[in-house]
Design a protein around this motif. Structure first.
Motif, PDB file in Angstrom:
ATOM      1  N   ASP A   3       0.842  -1.157   0.110  1.00 35.00           N
ATOM      2  CA  ASP A   3      -0.152  -0.550  -0.230  1.00 35.00           C
ATOM      3  C   ASP A   3       0.595   1.390  -0.017  1.00 35.00           C
ATOM      4  N   SER A   4       1.664   1.299  -1.348  1.00 28.56           N
ATOM      5  CA  SER A   4       2.710   2.296  -0.676  1.00 28.56           C
ATOM      6  C   SER A   4       2.275   3.769  -1.267  1.00 28.56           C
ATOM      7  N   ALA A   5       1.576   3.972  -1.861  1.00 25.06           N
ATOM      8  CA  ALA A   5       0.676   5.275  -2.038  1.00 25.06           C
ATOM      9  C   ALA A   5       0.323   5.826  -1.091  1.00 25.06           C
ATOM     10  N   ASP A   6       0.038   4.989  -0.042  1.00 25.22           N
ATOM     11  CA  ASP A   6       0.171   6.198   1.485  1.00 25.22           C
ATOM     12  C   ASP A   6       1.579   6.560   1.910  1.00 25.22           C
ATOM     13  N   THR A  38       3.744   7.593  -0.152  1.00 22.69           N
ATOM     14  CA  THR A  38       3.980   8.376  -1.194  1.00 22.69           C
ATOM     15  C   THR A  38       3.022   9.627  -1.038  1.00 22.69           C
ATOM     16  N   MET A  39       2.316   9.792  -0.080  1.00 26.10           N
ATOM     17  CA  MET A  39       1.400  10.689  -0.006  1.00 26.10           C
ATOM     18  C   MET A  39       1.590  11.478   1.309  1.00 26.10           C
ATOM     19  N   ALA A  40       2.212  10.683   2.140  1.00 21.53           N
ATOM     20  CA  ALA A  40       2.221  11.119   3.116  1.00 21.53           C
ATOM     21  C   ALA A  40       3.442  11.794   3.681  1.00 21.53           C
TER      22      ALA A  40
END
Lengths: 1248, 192
Positions: free
Chosen positions: B170-173, B175-177
């Motif tokens: 769930d890498s998108a978190d 990238t956005m964190a």
């Protein structure tokens, strides 16, 4: 051809049209090639005219359009006489075709009438009824294929009493088919071929019942449409297009479009043509004036020579256009426009204009501190993307206000960043010094107060004192007075010093702000120039990016370089670049004005803007277009506390999905698309939610809303949901809504079902890939059926598989995840396992039948079913389960063990059976318990039977497919899951057999797998095609992914060739092509800076130092750049290893564990070093792939992921090695990780 | 009294499940009852239920003739299960599903047209309510409603060693964190 051989009309024609000189020669020697060609054309015309005349002669006289046909022929003859043979032949041929078709319709119609009416006529007296007589006459004529009168035929049709009804019915049916086809074709009505096809299909399907006057109108209409096409699609407004479509539909549908309607349309079209021509003319006119008025210094000598004649000739064209515009002659208007567009002078004019303008603009740009090299990208934009060129120019103008005309090089930026860092440190030091002095001043002021208070106290004591005390106090007062004096002086000094320090801080803040502004301006300038020269904004880097989008992204660099960089990254990985453009437009207009003066990392508005842009990379344009309204309506100020705070990723996903599901239905259960979309807006755009954005969830939720909007029956199913009655369903609803089971009602049930529909199915930390792949496919392919399944689970607490008995839902579920989705996955896996067990026990039955064969002699001859009964009974006492932890019975060829296989289970004891000993023991027990002794022959005992069935000979023959009953293998999981969950009967067939890992070559395996997938799964109606790496993983290939379109574009026969070109040839080209110094430096800087930004601050220094010292100074091949990046991280890696060791040891100490041994320390070092090196290698490869726009082909969905992203398998040419390589791609953000070789060596199979 | 009826033997032939009574074999209950109508007596419901279950599902289910015994077995099995662990592929635990209302489970009963009985799925152990029509041999197996088991402790997610094809990403978190670093998770996400 000799003159005498010409016919009279030919001679007449030649005499009229050929000049005297030629005529003389013809008269004397015959025709030349030129005249022969002319005569040939004449003959073509005559041939067509003859055909037309013959057909027209046969068409009945009363046919309404006959006059119009004759008019067409007359027009053709006039054209012929004017020497326009091509047009004349075309018209006369069409008129002939129309006449022929009309004739054939009459023949068909008459024949049909004859067939229908013959019995009527045969049974009637022709003299009795006039209508019958007419009919009779017509039938007679029809038999002779003669039609003297159109009216007679119509009368005949109307004569027979049932005929009009029949005709109407058939006409209606024909018209319906016709319309369907017409409407379908009209989706692309701008396409001339489609329009032509429409005409034909309308003509054909209408059959004999469409009046041909309508056809004429329609053909005329289509020809107008084709003319309109010449305007270009973009000039035709949407509402006009709608009117146009409706017009044609009306024509085809009712046939009642009046001439006035058509004329109105023609008038409109004429106006369109005129507007277009006027626009072109005006544009050129201004250019002509501009070119004429240019001073001599603005042009080169060569341009000066070119200018005069060019301007004059273009002026002539413009005058012609002016004349055409003054009239209403369509052809003249078209000709005028074509004249301008086809004119080499007009083209030269445009080039001249651009060249001069670019030269002037370039001078201005270079004066702002742009190198010739940097200007190259701008020059390309000047030609292709004028809006973006201007946007870049604006960035440069703003930057030059701060930087002057300096060219921003990497070294310049390094220096300015160092200066800013130094000024920041000075500011920090001064601030600290000021704070220290202020503290001292506070202390001194305290001492002063204290001294003052002490003195005042002594003074009071003195008033009360007597004798010696008085003297003592007087002495103390003297001392206290002195102390107070000193304290006051010290406080005053410190106050002054604090003020001085504060002034210094203020002054330094100004210096610091200036230094930061310089860095920001330099970053903006370099950022935008890098982006258009080497990055995603360069020409051809991002497909489908419009000029407007590129301009909006360039504009972002003006507001903040970080935002510009974020937008540039976003558009490179965007699902739709135009979505990023739409978002950037809203951000530039609504968010950027909120940025504080300094902007940067501390500005929440900049951070918000960055997150919006990053999200937009995952959206379609329609979704991104909603941002502007969202910002205008101030919804971004909503706090949405239920969606923020500390929670797991999965729990956050549920909170987000619940937020959307709450908006999907009102209190009555009616679907509310507006509120649903507005709630989804919050998940896409709210700043609090975006702190932990979940793009994969957003994408799925958008698709889910599309589904509900398009499916009224699904909306009704949601409305019809009733409150759960069973405890299992209540528990699922309660978990989904965050309530207790005893408080849930119908609204909660609806919401939980909708939330489940809004949740993408992904394989969780615990799960069965075999069933998950089928559940994913079920949700994708059959959303309404999935909805029904969720409804059953909620209302009744059961899951009904497509194959097999229903099951109570599983309620033991992981916290935070969607209970319905996980319950479906687990319960479906259980249902699937039942099927597998059933299948495997059938095989066991066959094995037992073979082994028990010898027992038959032990039964009474009168009991022929004794043996099958025993076999079935014993078989029924076993079951087969899949145990993911059980080791395979055989060791793999590379010596490794694999896990996960079926295990034979005794149902009487629950024990597993893994050996011959355990199996024979089971047989003894089960046969003894289950055998029907009444079946045994006299004197035969149960032990006799048991001895027989457990004997070596008997057990040996129980081996089928080389497996004993207890040696169960694997396989079939996917088949069983597909049958159980989706109801798809499938079998497994090989795509690529497994390879020996000791000899296999990765690039060859990669190509073999990719070719097998593309050729073996040709695409079609199913977006998901289930495949397996046998015994290993079941997942879904994506045969319809758009990345495959080009590979499939020339048919299956070309796929392998195209793959070789795209993966092998392209890989070689990428590997062997040097990257320019500037671009290599850009890639290096960006990769290293991004990497440094994501590391702990205390570990960054070696990376920042390496950026400055190792930046490329020569062109490099990808492998060389990769090596450079790796070497630039060497010192950083050492630091990470040390850091990791220290943290590890501290952790051990904290946990009260002993110090590690030397060996353990060494092992830890090796492990952490390898981890960093693998990470760096991935970062480097990803950077190169992105910067070089390496093509990626999507192969499969792995099942993995969550609300944030999903993981795909893709293949791409590796720019470092040049070899084709398979990767896992985490989507978003598109990060690639090479797929392990163990995957490549698997046995890849498909389910069909 | 059940023991007054001849035993209906559950037999098999090459064509599938059949029934046997006193040396005679029958392909269906309808055929058996046509010849031996006395066996259709409601007092013989258990025998009829076993016969129906044999014909309809073979050995996949067993008839619950003793509801109290079934309840005891169910409770004992539940008590032996680890209630703190999550669902696992290939492991059949009653606690994953829940507990039936044991009062609903009754001994077999029959009418003139059908037999109604409760059966246990031998693979999962779960109870079903089954009906079997004598005339048409139509069988229905309905899962009983189950009340979820209260968990002793939060489910701990553990990937079993050797499990393949399992991964969560769930890498998108990230990238956005806030920018991630080497050791710290995003500021307010909780790792389960």
């Amino acid at each position: 051809m000799p003159w005498d051989d010409l016919s009279e009309p030919q001679k007449k024609f030649v005499t009229k049209y050929l000049d005297v000189t030629i005529l003389d020669r013809i008269a004397g020697y015959g025709t030349s090639d030129a005249t022969a060609a002319v005569i040939g054309s004449f003959e073509d015309f005559e041939r067509a005219r003859l055909g037309y005349e013959q057909a027209m002669a046969a068409v009945p006289a009363g046919y309404p359009e006959k006059t119009a046909m004759r008019d067409s022929a007359g027009a053709a003859i006039k054209l012929r006489d004017a020497g326009k043979f091509t047009e004349a032949v075309d018209i006369i041929a069409k008129a002939g075709e129309a006449a022929q078709k009309t004739l054939s319709v009459y023949i068909t119609e008459a024949g049909r009438l004859r067939l229908i009416a013959l019995p009527v006529v045969a049974n009637a007296n022709p003299g009795e009824v006039q209508e019958i007589a007419t009919l009779h006459a017509t039938i007679t004529l029809a038999g002779q294929n003669r039609f003297p009168d159109h009216a007679a035929l119509i009368a005949a049709r109307n004569a027979e009493p049932t005929l009009p009804i029949r005709v109407q019915e058939i006409t209606a049916a024909a018209a319906k088919r016709d319309l369907d086809a017409a409407r379908q074709d009209f989706k692309d009505v701008y396409d001339p071929l489609k329009a032509g096809f429409l005409t034909m299909s309308t003509f054909d399907c209408g059959g004999p019942y469409l009046e041909y006057s309508r056809q004429t109108d329609l053909q005329s209409y289509v020809s107008w449409a084709i003319n309109l096409l010449e305007l270009g699609r973009t000039t035709f407004a949407a509402e006009d297009a709608a009117t146009y479509r409706q017009g044609v539909v009306d024509l085809a549908d009712k046939g009642n479009v009046t001439v006035a309607t058509l004329d109105g349309f023609k008038t409109h079209a004429l106006a369109e043509f005129r507007t277009k021509l006027a626009g072109i003319r005006d544009t050129f006119e201004s250019k002509v004036k501009w070119a004429r008025d240019l001073g001599p210094t603005a042009v080169t000598p060569a341009e000066e020579i070119q200018r005069g004649p060019m301007v004059a000739r273009v002026k002539l064209l413009l005058d012609a256009a002016k004349d055409a515009l003054a009239g209403t002659d369509l052809q003249a208007i078209l000709d005028a426009r074509k004249g301008i567009e086809a004119s080499t002078d007009a083209t030269a004019m445009v080039n001249f204009y651009n060249a001069v303008l670019l030269r002037k603009s370039k001078a201005g740009v270079l004066a702002k501190g742009v190198s010739e090299e940097q200007f190259k990208g701008m020059e390309k934009l000047f030609v292709t993307s004028n809006t973006a060129y201007n946007a870049v120019n604006d960035v440069l103008t703003k930057a030059s206000a701060k930087l002057g005309d300096v060219v921003v090089t990497p070294a310049f930026l390094d220096t300015k960043r160092d200066i800013a860092a130094t000024e920041q440190k000075k500011h920090d030091d001064l601030t600290k010094a000021k704070t220290d002095v202020e503290k001292l001043h506070v202390d001194a002021a305290g001492l002063e107060t204290k001294a003052d208070d002490g003195l005042e106290g002594l003074k009071i004591q003195l008033l009360l004192a007597e004798g010696d005390d008085q003297k003592r106090i007087e002495g103390e007062i003297v001392a206290a007075t002195e102390t107070l004096k000193l304290a006051k002086a010290e406080a005053a000094r410190l106050k002054l010093e604090a003020e001085t320090k504060a002034n210094a801080v203020t002054a330094q803040a100004v210096v610091l702000t200036d230094a930061k502004d310089i860095v920001k301006a330099a970053e903006s300038k370099k950022g935008v120039l890098d982006a258009i020269n080497h990055g995603p904004l360069a020409e051809g880097q991002v497909k489908g990016m419009s000029d407007a989008t590129r301009a909006e992204i360039c504009k972002a660099y003006s507001s903040d370089p970080r935002l510009g960089a974020q937008a540039t990254d976003a558009v490179a990985r965007a699902v739709d670049p135009e979505a990023v453009g739409s978002c950037m437009k809203a951000v530039n207009a609504r968010v950027a004005p909120e940025f504080s003066q300094n902007g940067g990392v501390d500005d929440p508005w900049v951070t918000y803007a960055e997150r919006l842009v990053s999200m937009s990379a995952n959206l379609d344009k329609a979704s991104a277009d909603r941002l502007d309204d969202y910002l205008v309506s101030d919804r971004h100020f909503n706090l949405l506390p239920e969606l923020t705070g500390s929670m797991t990723t999965e729990a956050r996903g549920q909170a987000n999905a619940n937020h959307v599901s709450k908006g999907m239905v009102d209190g009555n259960g009616d679907f509310d698309p507006v509120q649903a979309r507005e709630n989804l807006d919050d998940i896409m755009f709210n700043p609090n939610v975006l702190r932990h954005s979940q793009p994969n969830l957003v994408k799925h939720m958008g698709k889910t809303l599309d589904f509900f909007e398009d499916t009224p029956s699904a909306q009704q199913k949601v409305k019809d949901i009733t409150a759960p009655v069973g405890a299992g369903g209540k528990e699922l609803v309660a978990n989904s809504c965050g309530k207790t089971a005893d408080t849930v009602g119908v609204e909660d049930a609806r919401q939980s079902v909708l939330t489940a529909m809004l949740t993408p199915v992904r394989q969780g930390p615990i799960g069965s890939c075999f069933s998950t792949a089928s559940v994913i496919k079920l949700r994708d392919k059959h959303p309404e059926y999935t909805l029904e399944t969720f409804v059953e689970m909620v209302e009744e607490g059961v899951y009904r598989p497509e194959d097999g008995d229903e099951l109570a839902v599983i309620s033991n579920l992981p916290d935070g995840e969607n209970p319905l989705v996980r319950s479906l996955e687990y319960t479906a896996a259980t249902a699937s396992a039942r099927k597998t067990s059933s299948r495997e026990t059938m095989v066991l039955g066959d094995k037992l039948s073979a082994g028990f064969a010898g027992v038959s002699a032990k039964f009474k001859p009168t009991e022929p079913n004794a043996l099958p009964t025993l076999v079935t009974t014993v078989t029924g006492e076993f079951s087969c389960i899949y145990d993911p932890k059980a080791a395979h019975m055989t060791v793999a060829s590379d010596g490794s063990s694999k896990f996960g296989r079926y295990v034979l289970l005794r149902l009487d004891t629950g024990a597993s059976v893994n050996s011959k000993t355990e199996f024979t023991a089971a047989l003894r027990d089960i046969v003894a318990a289950q055998i029907d002794t009444d079946d045994l022959a006299d004197t035969v005992t149960v032990d006799d039977v048991i001895d027989l069935v457990v004997a070596d000979g008997a057990v040996d023959v129980m081996k089928i497919n080389d497996k004993f009953p207890w040696e169960l293998g694997t396989g079939g999981f996917g088949d069983d899951a597909a049958m159980t969950i989706i109801g798809e009967q499938s079998t497994t067939s090989s795509l690529v057999p497994g390879a020996d890992p000791t000899t296999s070559v990765p690039k060859e395996r990669t190509m073999a797998i990719v070719k097998a997938l593309l050729n073996g799964l040709p695409g079609g109606s199913d977006d998901l095609a289930t495949i397996e790496t046998f015994d290993h993983h079941t997942f879904n290939a994506l045969p319809n992914d758009k990345s495959l379109d080009e590979l499939r574009s020339e048919g299956p026969g070309k796929i392998n060739e195209k793959l070789e070109k795209l993966l092998v040839d392209k890989g070689t080209e990428l590997r062997d092509t040097e990257i320019s110094t500037e671009k290599a430096a850009y890639i290096f800087d960006k990769t290293m800076t991004d990497y440094a930004d994501s590391r702990l601050e205390e570990l960054r220094e070696p990376l920042l130092t390496a950026i400055k010292s190792l930046r490329p100074t020569t062109p490099l091949k990808p492998a060389q750049l990769d090596t450079l990046i790796k070497s630039a991280t060497a010192e950083f890696t050492n630091k990470v290893v040390e850091h990791s060791e220290r943290i590890w040891k501290e952790g051990l100490k904290k946990d009260g564990k002993p110090d590690p041994t030397v060996d353990e320390v060494e092992k830890h070092k090796v492990s952490s070093r390898k981890s960093v090196e693998v990470n760096v290698a991935n970062i480097s490869r990803n950077a190169l792939c992105k910067a070089l726009a390496v093509p990626e082909i999507v192969l499969a969905d792995t099942n993995w992921g969550g609300p944030g992203s999903q993981t795909l398998f893709i293949v791409a040419p590796d720019p470092i090695t040049g070899d084709p390589m398979m990767f896992e791609r985490i989507e978003p953000p598109g990060t690639l990780t090479p797929l392990g070789k163990d995957w490549l060596d698997q046995n890849w199979v498909k389910l069909t | 009294m059940a023991d007054t009826f001849p035993v209906i033997k559950l037999r098999s032939s090459d064509q599938g499940a059949i029934l046997g009574v006193a040396g005679q074999e029958f392909p269906s209950l309808a055929a058996l009852l046509a010849q031996l109508p006395a066996l259709g007596d409601p007092a013989n419901a258990e025998g009829l239920a076993r016969a129906a279950n044999h014909l309809a599902r073979g050995a996949a289910y067993s008839v619950i003739a003793d509801p109290a015994g079934f309840a005891d077995d169910y409770r004992n099995r539940l008590a032996a299960e680890d209630l703190s662990s999550g669902w696992q592929e290939g492991v059949y635990r009653l606690s994953d599903f829940g507990v039936p209302d044991f009062a609903m489970i009754l001994p077999p009963a029959c009418t003139a047209t059908e037999v109604v009985f409760f059966a246990r799925d031998r693979l999962t152990g779960l109870p079903y309510r089954a009906t079997f029509g004598f005339a048409d041999a139509m069988a229905s197996y309905k899962a009983l409603p189950l009340t979820p088991v209260e968990r002793k402790a939060p489910v701990v997610q553990v990937v079993p060693p050797g499990t393949v094809g399992t991964q969560t990403t769930d890498s998108a978190d990230a990238t956005m964190a806030e920018p991630p670093n080497d050791t710290l998770p995003p500021d307010d996400d909780v790792t389960p």
